[in-house]
Design a protein around this motif. Structure first.
Motif, PDB file in Angstrom:
ATOM      1  N   ARG A   1       3.181   4.832   5.801  1.00  0.00           N
ATOM      2  CA  ARG A   1       4.337   5.624   5.417  1.00  0.00           C
ATOM      3  C   ARG A   1       4.968   6.398   6.571  1.00  0.00           C
ATOM      4  O   ARG A   1       5.678   7.357   6.343  1.00  0.00           O
ATOM      5  CB  ARG A   1       3.945   6.613   4.321  1.00  0.00           C
TER       6      ARG A   1
ATOM      7  N   ARG B   1       8.113   8.955   5.594  1.00  0.00           N
ATOM      8  CA  ARG B   1       7.331  10.088   5.082  1.00  0.00           C
ATOM      9  C   ARG B   1       8.162  11.320   4.756  1.00  0.00           C
ATOM     10  O   ARG B   1       7.686  12.216   4.088  1.00  0.00           O
ATOM     11  CB  ARG B   1       6.211  10.434   6.048  1.00  0.00           C
TER      12      ARG B   1
ATOM     13  N   PHE C   1       9.538   9.979  -1.682  1.00  0.00           N
ATOM     14  CA  PHE C   1       8.126   9.857  -1.299  1.00  0.00           C
ATOM     15  C   PHE C   1       7.440  11.219  -1.376  1.00  0.00           C
ATOM     16  O   PHE C   1       6.304  11.326  -1.851  1.00  0.00           O
ATOM     17  CB  PHE C   1       7.985   9.267   0.103  1.00  0.00           C
ATOM     18  N   MET C   2       8.108  12.255  -0.915  1.00  0.00           N
ATOM     19  CA  MET C   2       7.506  13.592  -0.937  1.00  0.00           C
ATOM     20  C   MET C   2       7.177  14.020  -2.366  1.00  0.00           C
ATOM     21  O   MET C   2       6.158  14.659  -2.614  1.00  0.00           O
ATOM     22  CB  MET C   2       8.434  14.609  -0.265  1.00  0.00           C
TER      23      MET C   2
ATOM     24  N   LYS D   1       4.076  12.200  -3.319  1.00  0.00           N
ATOM     25  CA  LYS D   1       2.961  12.742  -2.529  1.00  0.00           C
ATOM     26  C   LYS D   1       2.481  14.089  -3.076  1.00  0.00           C
ATOM     27  O   LYS D   1       1.283  14.386  -3.051  1.00  0.00           O
ATOM     28  CB  LYS D   1       3.406  12.891  -1.078  1.00  0.00           C
ATOM     29  N   GLU D   2       3.397  14.891  -3.581  1.00  0.00           N
ATOM     30  CA  GLU D   2       3.017  16.196  -4.158  1.00  0.00           C
ATOM     31  C   GLU D   2       2.213  16.025  -5.451  1.00  0.00           C
ATOM     32  O   GLU D   2       1.372  16.863  -5.763  1.00  0.00           O
ATOM     33  CB  GLU D   2       4.271  17.013  -4.460  1.00  0.00           C
TER      34      GLU D   2
ATOM     35  N   ASP E   1      -2.814  12.309  -4.978  1.00  0.00           N
ATOM     36  CA  ASP E   1      -3.508  12.244  -3.693  1.00  0.00           C
ATOM     37  C   ASP E   1      -3.421  10.825  -3.138  1.00  0.00           C
ATOM     38  O   ASP E   1      -3.014   9.875  -3.821  1.00  0.00           O
ATOM     39  CB  ASP E   1      -4.959  12.697  -3.821  1.00  0.00           C
ATOM     40  N   PHE E   2      -3.806  10.647  -1.888  1.00  0.00           N
ATOM     41  CA  PHE E   2      -3.672   9.365  -1.194  1.00  0.00           C
ATOM     42  C   PHE E   2      -4.387   8.233  -1.920  1.00  0.00           C
ATOM     43  O   PHE E   2      -3.835   7.148  -2.110  1.00  0.00           O
ATOM     44  CB  PHE E   2      -4.192   9.486   0.241  1.00  0.00           C
TER      45      PHE E   2
ATOM     46  N   ARG F   1      -2.664   7.117  -5.045  1.00  0.00           N
ATOM     47  CA  ARG F   1      -1.481   6.311  -4.705  1.00  0.00           C
ATOM     48  C   ARG F   1      -1.879   4.895  -4.323  1.00  0.00           C
ATOM     49  O   ARG F   1      -1.186   3.942  -4.656  1.00  0.00           O
ATOM     50  CB  ARG F   1      -0.695   6.970  -3.575  1.00  0.00           C
TER      51      ARG F   1
ATOM     52  N   ILE G   1       6.151   3.152  -3.821  1.00  0.00           N
ATOM     53  CA  ILE G   1       6.164   3.601  -2.443  1.00  0.00           C
ATOM     54  C   ILE G   1       6.590   2.461  -1.514  1.00  0.00           C
ATOM     55  O   ILE G   1       7.365   2.676  -0.575  1.00  0.00           O
ATOM     56  CB  ILE G   1       4.776   4.159  -2.045  1.00  0.00           C
TER      57      ILE G   1
END
Length: 59
Positions: free
Chosen positions: A25, A29, A34-35, A38-39, A42-43, A46, A56
């Motif tokens: 990303r 990013r 995407f943000m 992301k909020e 978690d990784f 995703r 994504i």
């Protein structure tokens, strides 16, 4: 030998236990879309949720 070679084995056309996900990303990013994702997640969530990984990817 690579410990986690799922991606490489899938590239070779082998049957694997699940589809591999490779998420990079750097370029996007700072995208607001995407943000927002992301909020909320978690990784690993995703990566392990096909719908999120697909969203994504197309961003």
């Amino acid at each position: 030998m690579i410990k986690n070679d799922l991606f490489l084995r899938a590239l070779e056309g082998e049957n694997v236990s699940r589809p591999p996900v490779w998420m990079m990303r750097q370029a996007g990013r700072y995208l607001p879309e995407f943000m927002k994702i992301k909020e909320q997640y978690d990784f690993f969530t995703r990566c392990q949720t096909p719908e999120l990984a697909s969203e994504i990817t197309i961003q």
